[in-house]
Scaffold this motif. Sequence first.
Motif, PDB file in Angstrom:
ATOM      1  N   UNK B  32      -3.065  -2.424  25.981  1.00 19.06           N
ATOM      2  CA  UNK B  32      -2.412  -1.364  27.559  1.00 19.06           C
ATOM      3  C   UNK B  32      -1.522  -2.747  28.684  1.00 19.06           C
ATOM      4  N   UNK B  34       0.043  -2.617  32.928  1.00 19.91           N
ATOM      5  CA  UNK B  34      -0.878  -1.937  34.040  1.00 19.91           C
ATOM      6  C   UNK B  34       0.075  -2.620  34.332  1.00 19.91           C
ATOM      7  N   UNK B  36       0.740  -3.759  39.504  1.00 23.67           N
ATOM      8  CA  UNK B  36      -0.103  -2.968  39.903  1.00 23.67           C
ATOM      9  C   UNK B  36       0.253  -4.176  41.706  1.00 23.67           C
ATOM     10  N   UNK B  38       0.253  -5.459  45.556  1.00 25.63           N
ATOM     11  CA  UNK B  38      -0.439  -6.478  46.534  1.00 25.63           C
ATOM     12  C   UNK B  38      -0.186  -6.496  48.157  1.00 25.63           C
ATOM     13  N   UNK B  44      -5.482  -5.017  45.407  1.00 22.00           N
ATOM     14  CA  UNK B  44      -4.201  -5.012  44.414  1.00 22.00           C
ATOM     15  C   UNK B  44      -4.398  -3.385  44.628  1.00 22.00           C
ATOM     16  N   UNK B  46      -3.697   0.569  41.918  1.00 20.49           N
ATOM     17  CA  UNK B  46      -3.303   0.316  41.062  1.00 20.49           C
ATOM     18  C   UNK B  46      -1.587   1.140  40.605  1.00 20.49           C
ATOM     19  N   UNK B  49       0.060   2.972  34.631  1.00 20.07           N
ATOM     20  CA  UNK B  49      -0.571   2.161  33.364  1.00 20.07           C
ATOM     21  C   UNK B  49       0.371   2.860  31.814  1.00 20.07           C
ATOM     22  N   UNK B  51      -1.238   3.248  27.868  1.00 19.35           N
ATOM     23  CA  UNK B  51      -1.671   3.076  26.823  1.00 19.35           C
ATOM     24  C   UNK B  51      -1.216   3.539  25.401  1.00 19.35           C
ATOM     25  N   UNK B  88       3.990  -7.516  46.629  1.00 13.66           N
ATOM     26  CA  UNK B  88       3.964  -8.961  45.946  1.00 13.66           C
ATOM     27  C   UNK B  88       3.796  -7.242  44.678  1.00 13.66           C
ATOM     28  N   UNK B  90       1.966  -7.018  40.199  1.00 15.72           N
ATOM     29  CA  UNK B  90       1.901  -7.900  39.250  1.00 15.72           C
ATOM     30  C   UNK B  90       2.154  -6.790  38.079  1.00 15.72           C
ATOM     31  N   UNK B  94      -4.291  -5.567  29.077  1.00 14.14           N
ATOM     32  CA  UNK B  94      -5.148  -5.973  28.631  1.00 14.14           C
ATOM     33  C   UNK B  94      -5.196  -5.596  27.125  1.00 14.14           C
ATOM     34  N   UNK B  97     -10.987  -7.226  24.617  1.00 18.20           N
ATOM     35  CA  UNK B  97     -12.130  -6.540  26.632  1.00 18.20           C
ATOM     36  C   UNK B  97     -11.424  -8.655  27.497  1.00 18.20           C
ATOM     37  N   UNK B  98      -9.723  -8.573  27.436  1.00 17.94           N
ATOM     38  CA  UNK B  98      -9.436  -9.754  28.259  1.00 17.94           C
ATOM     39  C   UNK B  98      -8.315  -9.030  29.192  1.00 17.94           C
ATOM     40  N   UNK B  99      -8.164  -8.628  30.141  1.00 16.74           N
ATOM     41  CA  UNK B  99      -7.340  -9.138  30.840  1.00 16.74           C
ATOM     42  C   UNK B  99      -6.353 -10.264  31.371  1.00 16.74           C
ATOM     43  N   UNK B 101      -2.457 -11.025  33.784  1.00 13.96           N
ATOM     44  CA  UNK B 101      -1.934 -10.981  34.184  1.00 13.96           C
ATOM     45  C   UNK B 101      -0.901 -12.311  34.637  1.00 13.96           C
TER      46      UNK B 101
END
Lengths: 114, 111
Positions: B32, B34, B36, B38, B44, B46, B49, B51, B88, B90, B94, B97-99, B101
């Motif tokens: 997935x 994304x 973001x 900032x 951050x 959203x 995204x 999917x 900024x 980003x 994903x 189970x981990x993101x 960046x």
Amino acid sequence: DSGVTQTPKHLITATGQRVTLRCSPRSGDLSVYWYQQSLDQGLQFLIQYYNGEERAKGNILERFSAQQFPDLHSELNLSSLELGDSALYFCASSSSDTRTDTQYFGPGTRLTVL
Amino acid sequence: AQSVAQPEDQVNVAEGNPLTVKCTYSVSGNPYLFWYVQYPNRGLQFLLKYITGDNLVKGSYGFEAEFNKSQTSFHLKKPSALVSDSALYFCAAYNFNKFYFGSGTKLNVKP
């Protein structure tokens, strides 16, 4: 305002010390995520909790730990602090445990380790 | 190693011109994706995204992103930049189970 609150805003401490960062999610959100943003490592996902249980783990050091309490607030504990732990620590929340849900970020806690 | 790359540290664009902020990913499976934003001294926010489905994803504040599976890219775009878009940005992926960046791209929109 995202509805996610983090305390304290700033924290200055010395190497070797232990600190606790606190996060209150948006009302109704069950998931809490912790992130670290530093100059050299960029933004890194640390850990996720959902309704009190750990759901996913990222690049979280063994010196760091987190928990989510019955009222759904979360704490990130950082121990044996090193200079390199100086960073901005963000908390985010979402309504479910699906990581594709929109995450709402808090303003962050800036940690300075001297 | 899994990673997300934002090849440009900074992007400069004049107000009213279209903007593109680039992102490529090297994450196994079908991650997935994304974007973001900032703003200074803030967390951050959203933007959008991806999917599955349509390769063009529309998000907040007039932003959209184009997913290209063959190029493993997910570039952020806006047809007409505003000075208030300066921030900024980003990109994140994903999977499992981990993101992951990207390092962030600073967008400067000049009046």
